[in-house]
Design a protein around this motif. Sequence first.
Motif, mmCIF file in Angstrom:
data_model
loop_
_atom_site.group_PDB
_atom_site.id
_atom_site.type_symbol
_atom_site.label_atom_id
_atom_site.label_comp_id
_atom_site.label_asym_id
_atom_site.label_seq_id
_atom_site.Cartn_x
_atom_site.Cartn_y
_atom_site.Cartn_z
ATOM 1 N N THR A 11 0.812 -1.222 0.000
ATOM 2 C CA THR A 11 0.000 0.000 0.000
ATOM 3 C C THR A 11 0.842 1.267 0.000
ATOM 4 O O THR A 11 0.646 2.153 -0.828
ATOM 5 N N MET A 12 1.773 1.378 0.914
ATOM 6 C CA MET A 12 2.581 2.593 0.992
ATOM 7 C C MET A 12 3.618 2.643 -0.133
ATOM 8 O O MET A 12 3.796 3.669 -0.775
ATOM 9 N N GLY A 13 4.304 1.548 -0.376
ATOM 10 C CA GLY A 13 5.348 1.519 -1.396
ATOM 11 C C GLY A 13 4.830 1.843 -2.777
ATOM 12 O O GLY A 13 5.437 2.633 -3.507
ATOM 13 N N HIS A 139 8.204 9.958 6.078
ATOM 14 C CA HIS A 139 6.937 9.286 6.342
ATOM 15 C C HIS A 139 5.801 9.920 5.547
ATOM 16 O O HIS A 139 5.365 11.023 5.839
ATOM 17 N N PHE A 140 5.353 9.200 4.539
ATOM 18 C CA PHE A 140 4.246 9.644 3.702
ATOM 19 C C PHE A 140 2.926 9.250 4.354
ATOM 20 O O PHE A 140 2.847 8.268 5.080
ATOM 21 N N MET A 141 1.888 10.013 4.063
ATOM 22 C CA MET A 141 0.545 9.717 4.562
ATOM 23 C C MET A 141 -0.235 8.973 3.480
ATOM 24 O O MET A 141 -0.023 9.185 2.292
ATOM 25 N N ASN A 142 -1.142 8.127 3.895
ATOM 26 C CA ASN A 142 -1.924 7.293 2.985
ATOM 27 C C ASN A 142 -3.289 7.930 2.722
ATOM 28 O O ASN A 142 -3.927 8.362 3.673
ATOM 29 N N PRO A 143 -3.749 7.975 1.472
ATOM 30 C CA PRO A 143 -3.124 7.514 0.230
ATOM 31 C C PRO A 143 -2.086 8.529 -0.271
ATOM 32 O O PRO A 143 -2.376 9.713 -0.389
ATOM 33 N N VAL A 144 -0.911 8.024 -0.548
ATOM 34 C CA VAL A 144 0.244 8.863 -0.865
ATOM 35 C C VAL A 144 -0.011 9.833 -2.031
ATOM 36 O O VAL A 144 0.319 11.007 -1.918
ATOM 37 N N LEU A 149 0.897 15.887 3.131
ATOM 38 C CA LEU A 149 1.953 15.944 4.144
ATOM 39 C C LEU A 149 2.982 14.828 4.004
ATOM 40 O O LEU A 149 2.641 13.689 3.690
ATOM 41 N N VAL A 150 4.232 15.189 4.252
ATOM 42 C CA VAL A 150 5.332 14.229 4.395
ATOM 43 C C VAL A 150 6.052 14.622 5.678
ATOM 44 O O VAL A 150 6.532 15.750 5.812
#
Length: 178
Positions: A11-13, A139-144, A149-150
Amino acid sequence: MKNVAVIGAGTMGNGIAHTFAQNDFRVQLIDVSQQALNKGLATIEQNLERMVAKGKITEENKAQTLGNITTYTNLEEGVEYASLVVEAATEQESIKKSIFKDLDQFCPEDTILATNTSSISITSIASVTNRPDRVIGMHFMNPVPLMKLVEIISGYSTSEHTFGVVKEMSEKLGKTPV
């Protein structure tokens, strides 16, 4: 800095890879299996298709974004030319440390190593490398692709240069670094 390796197609990658690729970075997406990579690419394609349907991007943008992503199951090959690596593997310290130990060996000396962790000490992760000044949290927020914000987290040894490069890169992605 145009070559970015992303470790983990979950999901994040896949969201991180999508975001960099959409902003004209060459992305090496790395995971342990081709099946995981195929699933991650399918998610990216679906998300881009939704953006096309909503008129946010063109078919040409979608094709260009997908063309910016190359997949690898071999970590050493995937990070060979990376200027920045963003690790987005399972949130388990022992796994992350093992990955960073390998990254330290395989990456060019000036590569910045970032982790998407939200809970593991950057200093602890950096301790397994010979370049703690080049290790940082991104650190990215989902959904990227949608969230602005990072969170940028320095470890005790993270250099101001590393922080500045990651902050600037976040802004190039259209993100708000905090």
